[in-house]
Write a protein that holds these residues in place. Structure first.
Motif, mmCIF file in Angstrom:
data_model
loop_
_atom_site.group_PDB
_atom_site.id
_atom_site.type_symbol
_atom_site.label_atom_id
_atom_site.label_comp_id
_atom_site.label_asym_id
_atom_site.label_seq_id
_atom_site.Cartn_x
_atom_site.Cartn_y
_atom_site.Cartn_z
ATOM 1 N N ASN A 47 -0.424 -61.773 -2.971
ATOM 2 C CA ASN A 47 0.507 -62.544 -3.780
ATOM 3 C C ASN A 47 1.714 -61.725 -4.212
ATOM 4 N N ASN A 48 1.968 -60.605 -3.489
ATOM 5 C CA ASN A 48 3.185 -59.791 -3.683
ATOM 6 C C ASN A 48 3.284 -59.171 -5.069
ATOM 7 N N ALA A 49 2.161 -58.987 -5.752
ATOM 8 C CA ALA A 49 2.147 -58.252 -7.024
ATOM 9 C C ALA A 49 1.807 -56.799 -6.696
ATOM 10 N N PHE A 50 2.789 -56.070 -6.158
ATOM 11 C CA PHE A 50 2.511 -54.753 -5.575
ATOM 12 C C PHE A 50 2.181 -53.696 -6.621
ATOM 13 N N ALA A 51 2.758 -53.780 -7.817
ATOM 14 C CA ALA A 51 2.479 -52.766 -8.837
ATOM 15 C C ALA A 51 1.010 -52.789 -9.247
ATOM 16 N N ASP A 52 0.490 -53.996 -9.554
ATOM 17 C CA ASP A 52 -0.930 -54.104 -9.912
ATOM 18 C C ASP A 52 -1.817 -53.746 -8.733
ATOM 19 N N ALA A 53 -1.406 -54.129 -7.521
ATOM 20 C CA ALA A 53 -2.199 -53.791 -6.340
ATOM 21 C C ALA A 53 -2.290 -52.282 -6.158
ATOM 22 N N ALA A 54 -1.170 -51.560 -6.333
ATOM 23 C CA ALA A 54 -1.197 -50.098 -6.204
ATOM 24 C C ALA A 54 -2.110 -49.473 -7.253
ATOM 25 N N ARG A 55 -2.057 -49.992 -8.486
ATOM 26 C CA ARG A 55 -2.915 -49.457 -9.551
ATOM 27 C C ARG A 55 -4.389 -49.653 -9.224
ATOM 28 N N LEU A 56 -4.746 -50.834 -8.744
ATOM 29 C CA LEU A 56 -6.156 -51.125 -8.449
ATOM 30 C C LEU A 56 -6.642 -50.351 -7.233
ATOM 31 N N PHE A 57 -5.813 -50.243 -6.196
ATOM 32 C CA PHE A 57 -6.229 -49.478 -5.020
ATOM 33 C C PHE A 57 -6.420 -47.999 -5.370
ATOM 34 N N GLU A 58 -5.550 -47.463 -6.208
ATOM 35 C CA GLU A 58 -5.716 -46.067 -6.618
ATOM 36 C C GLU A 58 -6.987 -45.889 -7.433
ATOM 37 N N ALA A 59 -7.292 -46.854 -8.293
ATOM 38 C CA ALA A 59 -8.533 -46.768 -9.060
ATOM 39 C C ALA A 59 -9.753 -46.860 -8.154
ATOM 40 N N GLY A 60 -9.642 -47.610 -7.054
ATOM 41 C CA GLY A 60 -10.746 -47.740 -6.113
ATOM 42 C C GLY A 60 -10.831 -46.629 -5.094
ATOM 43 N N GLY A 61 -9.901 -45.661 -5.123
ATOM 44 C CA GLY A 61 -9.947 -44.530 -4.202
ATOM 45 C C GLY A 61 -9.265 -44.767 -2.874
ATOM 46 N N ASP A 62 -8.645 -45.914 -2.677
ATOM 47 C CA ASP A 62 -7.937 -46.210 -1.432
ATOM 48 C C ASP A 62 -6.476 -45.789 -1.616
ATOM 49 N N LEU A 63 -6.214 -44.489 -1.453
ATOM 50 C CA LEU A 63 -4.881 -43.961 -1.741
ATOM 51 C C LEU A 63 -3.851 -44.426 -0.723
ATOM 52 N N LYS A 64 -4.266 -44.613 0.510
ATOM 53 C CA LYS A 64 -3.332 -45.067 1.527
ATOM 54 C C LYS A 64 -2.793 -46.454 1.189
ATOM 55 N N SER A 65 -3.689 -47.380 0.806
ATOM 56 C CA SER A 65 -3.247 -48.716 0.424
ATOM 57 C C SER A 65 -2.424 -48.677 -0.859
ATOM 58 N N ALA A 66 -2.803 -47.775 -1.787
ATOM 59 C CA ALA A 66 -2.029 -47.646 -3.019
ATOM 60 C C ALA A 66 -0.600 -47.211 -2.719
ATOM 61 N N LEU A 67 -0.449 -46.232 -1.822
ATOM 62 C CA LEU A 67 0.897 -45.783 -1.463
ATOM 63 C C LEU A 67 1.671 -46.888 -0.760
ATOM 64 N N ARG A 68 1.000 -47.654 0.101
ATOM 65 C CA ARG A 68 1.676 -48.738 0.805
ATOM 66 C C ARG A 68 2.229 -49.771 -0.174
ATOM 67 N N ASN A 69 1.447 -50.102 -1.194
ATOM 68 C CA ASN A 69 1.909 -51.092 -2.161
ATOM 69 C C ASN A 69 2.974 -50.519 -3.082
ATOM 70 N N ALA A 70 2.872 -49.237 -3.425
ATOM 71 C CA ALA A 70 3.914 -48.623 -4.246
ATOM 72 C C ALA A 70 5.253 -48.623 -3.501
ATOM 73 N N LEU A 71 5.218 -48.363 -2.209
ATOM 74 C CA LEU A 71 6.452 -48.403 -1.421
ATOM 75 C C LEU A 71 6.978 -49.825 -1.295
ATOM 76 N N ALA A 72 6.067 -50.792 -1.113
ATOM 77 C CA ALA A 72 6.508 -52.183 -1.004
ATOM 78 C C ALA A 72 7.129 -52.671 -2.304
ATOM 79 N N GLY A 73 6.633 -52.152 -3.438
ATOM 80 C CA GLY A 73 7.179 -52.541 -4.717
ATOM 81 C C GLY A 73 8.320 -51.679 -5.202
ATOM 82 N N SER A 74 8.801 -50.740 -4.364
ATOM 83 C CA SER A 74 9.914 -49.841 -4.706
ATOM 84 C C SER A 74 9.610 -49.023 -5.942
#
Length: 553
Positions: free
Chosen positions: A262-289
């Motif tokens: 749903n294009n909420a990249f900031a929350d997605a990056a926070r949750l992926f980082e909390a879950g240990g999926d750093l690659k997905s967290a970085l992808r969402n942080a970049l998508a959210g600028s």
């Protein structure tokens, strides 16, 4: 048609029903997709081919994101109504019960106070039940495709969990009719089976040797009980509320995926980082600028995953910052080359110590002054490593013949002469040979004079000079080359080279010389005369050549 092709065909049918938001029409293709996927026994979505996997994920996510219809209000007699599972049975028994009663006589009036026999249809209830069935079938599709996480989300949305008693959905009517038509086809009759010929003596089966006693296996330890997977509770509300419920249950990655869809990249990056999926967290942080979060995650990601992730997102500035921080100027130069900024790439290569690559980048940017400067550094580096031929090769390539001769001038003269010939510096090589010949004559070095005469191509004078220097072994092949076989045979006899003398006298037809050669000892009695001690520098320093080309960087 393979299972993958059948899935694609059913996906097309499903997309047509999806465009009309017809939940009832979506069931049949979903059931067919489940039947096609189950025999494939997929462990994950990666086992599917790229085309089928992409279309399956895209269509199923669209089906799963359909808005949930409002739940119908509970009726007073809802408790007595049959459940969705019992509805088919009730519908099947209704005609039988109706058949037991006597039909009313023709023209008879209906009884007073009787209600219509057809039950009232609730459209809201029907639509809600169809949506529930669709979500349950979506969960079955994800489970058959090997994606357990998405399957749990779909099962929770439907409010039903598949158990051991869950059976495969019934096939659509059109598939059953197609199967019946196939079974009705007459199979071609087989011919009569021929009897197997009896085996002769040569074809008799040999008795197997008796096996030895099988060793007892060690007892396997008791396997601990596998923890049961708790079913996911039903999620309620919109996608934000469902994501919060998943986060509260500790399923941060599932919640992150929901935010990402749903294009909420900031929350997605926070949750992926909390879950240990750093690659997905970085992808969402970049998508959210979110550059601050992205810079922080860049340092935590492994090197083999960092570059592909940043390049796929087009974050070349962050990748450049990372390489500069690590002092990896070679990769910095490669990024500049991809951007066709060859002047900056040359500076980075120069800083990384890759002189050859730096020179080529300067040449591509048409900065010839800097290219010549780097070439000078290359020549200096090669000379320090002892590769003077490689240094001279670089100079000759740009027409600096005089500088190349100066680089080779410090080598022993015979070696420098051969290197000049290899670099097509014929005039310079001839001048060097003439200077060395004059010096040998002035210093009265007969061996040195003979060598330079031979290098200059004056074979006759060289043969005479070698004889004057006492080196008959050197003069022998020159006389043979000139065709002076009589003198060559005489020198071979004097050097007691028996085989050579016999061959030369035989070629000349000299019987007397042949008889003398046959009585010579097989091995030479006297070793060849040593070289002129004064010429040791000319001959002894020319051994061993360095590599002809510069080492690759």
């Amino acid at each position: 048609m393979g299972p993958g092709q059948r899935v694609i065909v059913e996906l097309s049918t499903l997309e047509k029903a999806l465009s009309k938001t017809d939940f009832t029409a979506e069931k049949a293709p979903l059931q067919a997709i489940v039947r096609s996927l189950r025999p494939m026994r997929l462990k994950s979505l990666e086992d599917l081919d790229l085309n089928t996997r992409g279309r399956l994920i895209t269509t199923m996510l669209r089906v799963q994101r359909q808005p949930k219809p409002p739940a119908p209000e509970a009726a007073p007699a809802e408790a007595a109504a049959p459940t969705p599972a019992e509805a088919p049975a009730a519908e099947a028994t209704a005609p039988a019960e109706a058949a037991e009663g006597a039909a009313p006589a023709e023209g008879a009036a209906p009884a007073e106070g009787t209600a219509p026999t057809a039950p009232a249809v609730d459209p809201a209830r029907e639509k809600f039940d169809a949506w529930t069935d669709v979500m349950f079938l979506v969960g079955q599709v994800w489970r058959a495709a090997g994606d357990g996480d998405r399957a749990e989300v779909a099962f929770s949305a439907s409010g039903r969990q598949p158990g051991a008693e869950a059976e495969e959905p019934a096939a659509p009517a059109r598939t059953e009719e197609r199967r019946e038509r196939t079974e009705r086809r007459e199979r071609p009759e087989r011919g009569e089976r021929r009897e197997r010929p009896e085996r002769g003596a040569a074809g008799e089966r040999r008795e197997r040797p008796e096996r030895g006693e099988r060793r007892d296996r060690p007892e396997r330890g008791e396997r601990g009980e596998r923890p049961e997977r708790r079913p996911m509770p039903e999620l309620t509300g919109d996608w934000r509320e469902q994501a919060k419920q998943l986060e509260a249950m500790g399923r941060t990655r599932d919640a992150g995926r929901m935010f990402e869809r749903n294009n909420a990249f900031a929350d997605a990056a926070r949750l992926f980082e909390a879950g240990g999926d750093l690659k997905s967290a970085l992808r969402n942080a970049l998508a959210g600028s979110d550059n601050d979060t992205a810079r922080r995650l860049v340092g935590t990601l492994p090197a083999d995953q960092l570059a592909p992730t940043l390049e796929k997102a087009g974050a070349y500035e962050l990748l450049m910052e990372h390489y500069v921080g690590k002092a990896d100027f070679e990769n910095v130069a490669r990024l500049y080359e991809r951007a066709r900024q060859f002047d900056q790439a040359a500076l980075a290569y120069e800083r990384a110590g890759k002189l050859t690559l730096a020179r080529k980048s300067y040449e591509r940017s048409r900065d010839m002054a800097s290219a010549n400067r780097i070439r000078g550094l290359e020549v200096k580096s090669l000379v320090e490593r002892g590769d003077r031929l490689g240094a001279a090769t670089l100079l000759v390539a740009v027409g600096q013949r005089r500088e190349a001769v100066e680089v080779l001038g410090t080598l022993p003269p015979p070696k420098a002469f051969h290197f000049m010939q290899r670099l097509n510096l014929e005039e310079e090589a001839k001048e060097l040979a003439q200077r060395e010949l004059a010096r040998a004559e002035q210093e009265q070095k007969p061996a040195g004079r003979a060598r330079w005469l031979e290098l200059l191509g004056d074979v006759t004078a060289a043969a005479e000079a070698w004889e004057a220097a006492g080196r008959k072994d050197k003069a022998l092949p020159l006389h043979e080359k000139l065709g002076n076989l009589a003198r060559a045979a005489q020198l071979a006899e004097e050097l007691q080279q028996r085989d050579k003398a016999i061959a030369l006298y035989t070629q000349l037809g000299d019987e007397a010389g042949l008889e003398r050669a046959k009585v010579l000892p097989e091995a030479p009695a006297v070793a060849p005369a040593p070289a002129d001690p004064s010429d040791a520098g000319s001959e002894g320093e020319g051994g061993g050549e360095p590599p002809a080309t510069p080492p690759a960087e």
